[in-house]
Design an enzyme around this catalytic site. Structure first.
Site, PDB file in Angstrom:
ATOM      1  N   ASP A  56       0.850  -1.188   0.000  1.00 27.14           N
ATOM      2  CA  ASP A  56       0.000   0.000   0.000  1.00 27.14           C
ATOM      3  C   ASP A  56       0.887   1.239   0.000  1.00 27.14           C
ATOM      4  O   ASP A  56       2.101   1.140   0.176  1.00 27.14           O
ATOM      5  CB  ASP A  56      -0.993   0.008   1.173  1.00 27.14           C
ATOM      6  CG  ASP A  56      -0.330  -0.094   2.536  1.00 27.14           C
ATOM      7  OD1 ASP A  56       0.909  -0.212   2.607  1.00 27.14           O
ATOM      8  OD2 ASP A  56      -1.048  -0.047   3.550  1.00 27.14           O
ATOM      9  N   TYR A  58       2.932   4.703   0.953  1.00 30.08           N
ATOM     10  CA  TYR A  58       3.594   5.131   2.183  1.00 30.08           C
ATOM     11  C   TYR A  58       2.614   5.948   3.030  1.00 30.08           C
ATOM     12  O   TYR A  58       1.951   6.847   2.506  1.00 30.08           O
ATOM     13  CB  TYR A  58       4.820   5.976   1.861  1.00 30.08           C
ATOM     14  CG  TYR A  58       5.913   5.238   1.129  1.00 30.08           C
ATOM     15  CD1 TYR A  58       6.584   4.168   1.725  1.00 30.08           C
ATOM     16  CD2 TYR A  58       6.295   5.618  -0.158  1.00 30.08           C
ATOM     17  CE1 TYR A  58       7.598   3.488   1.048  1.00 30.08           C
ATOM     18  CE2 TYR A  58       7.306   4.942  -0.837  1.00 30.08           C
ATOM     19  CZ  TYR A  58       7.956   3.883  -0.225  1.00 30.08           C
ATOM     20  OH  TYR A  58       8.949   3.215  -0.893  1.00 30.08           O
ATOM     21  N   PHE A  69       6.553   1.661  -4.148  1.00 26.08           N
ATOM     22  CA  PHE A  69       7.932   1.868  -3.707  1.00 26.08           C
ATOM     23  C   PHE A  69       8.486   3.256  -4.034  1.00 26.08           C
ATOM     24  O   PHE A  69       9.535   3.644  -3.524  1.00 26.08           O
ATOM     25  CB  PHE A  69       8.877   0.795  -4.288  1.00 26.08           C
ATOM     26  CG  PHE A  69       8.594  -0.583  -3.775  1.00 26.08           C
ATOM     27  CD1 PHE A  69       8.988  -0.976  -2.504  1.00 26.08           C
ATOM     28  CD2 PHE A  69       7.917  -1.500  -4.569  1.00 26.08           C
ATOM     29  CE1 PHE A  69       8.713  -2.249  -2.032  1.00 26.08           C
ATOM     30  CE2 PHE A  69       7.633  -2.776  -4.111  1.00 26.08           C
ATOM     31  CZ  PHE A  69       8.029  -3.151  -2.840  1.00 26.08           C
ATOM     32  N   HIS A 176      11.427  -9.670   0.687  1.00 25.38           N
ATOM     33  CA  HIS A 176      11.097  -8.241   0.558  1.00 25.38           C
ATOM     34  C   HIS A 176      12.346  -7.404   0.854  1.00 25.38           C
ATOM     35  O   HIS A 176      13.203  -7.803   1.651  1.00 25.38           O
ATOM     36  CB  HIS A 176       9.976  -7.897   1.541  1.00 25.38           C
ATOM     37  CG  HIS A 176       9.330  -6.582   1.296  1.00 25.38           C
ATOM     38  ND1 HIS A 176       9.846  -5.394   1.791  1.00 25.38           N
ATOM     39  CD2 HIS A 176       8.213  -6.252   0.619  1.00 25.38           C
ATOM     40  CE1 HIS A 176       9.061  -4.405   1.415  1.00 25.38           C
ATOM     41  NE2 HIS A 176       8.062  -4.894   0.696  1.00 25.38           N
TER      42      HIS A 176
END
Length: 219
Positions: A56, A58, A69, A176
């Protein structure tokens, strides 16, 4: 908050979006209405060559720009993005000058979060609102045009795209890039060179991940 025309006929927009829109209209959310569908606006279905899924936006006000990102130019790099750039430097010897990844989107990288909105300061706050269907439908639509490179970092992205990659697609999975997991398989995974090698083997141009060359126009 109008769905981008090339994607507007996805079933999500007729069946799920009206309820989500109504909830958003009653609340404050990031990245804000002007950037909500930015990932889809910058990379229409026929232009998608690679898919990178985030969770989702920031939750820090001023950071999210509608691309997974990515952060607005001039903002400090979040820790996951900093690790992405470290891996890129190790992989291809270069990195972008800042955290704005819109030049990836312009070259056919669909930077899509599985939830397109988040309450300020509350990561994951809209994760159960019904957004996840959109990511799967968008990927399936993009697959109609060409084989795709999937870059799936972490269990959330891998589960969100489970079963979508076909034999003709490229599937890259790893841990991740979060500091909590990056050393468990993200570092050393070399996703950037692997995607480019696959694209070039197909007769397509490589992606200028570091933003050294002017971005290609979308198809």
């Amino acid at each position: 908050m109008i769905p981008p025309a090339p994607w507007a006929d996805l079933p999500f927009f007729a069946e799920d979006w009206p309820k989500i829109r109504a909830r958003l209209e009653e609340s404050e959310f990031l990245p804000g209405p002007e950037a909500l569908f930015r990932a889809l606006e910058l990379t229409p279905p026929g232009a998608v060559r690679a898919v990178i899924l985030g969770q989702d936006p920031y939750p820090t006000p001023g950071h999210a720009d509608g691309l997974a990102f990515s952060v607005r130019e001039g903002r400090p790099l979040p820790r996951s993005l900093s690790n992405i750039f470290k891996e890129m430097e190790a992989d291809i010897g270069a990195r972008p000058a800042n955290g704005d990844l819109s030049h990836w989107a312009a070259q056919g990288v669909l930077l899509l979060n599985t939830a397109l909105s988040v309450p300020p300061g509350a990561a994951g706050g809209h994760g159960a609102w019904g957004w996840a269907r959109l990511a799967r439908e968008a990927i399936a639509r993009a697959q109609e045009a060409r084989p795709l490179a999937f870059v799936l970092w972490g269990a959330h992205a891998q589960n969100a795209a489970s079963g979508l990659a076909r034999e003709e697609d490229l599937l890259i999975t790893s841990a991740h890039p979060s500091p909590l997991s990056a050393r468990r398989g993200f570092f050393g995974s070399r996703p950037f060179s692997r995607v480019n090698a696959w694209l070039e083997a197909r007769g397509e141009s490589a992606i200028d991940w570091a933003g050294v060359s002017p971005p290609l126009a979308a198809d």
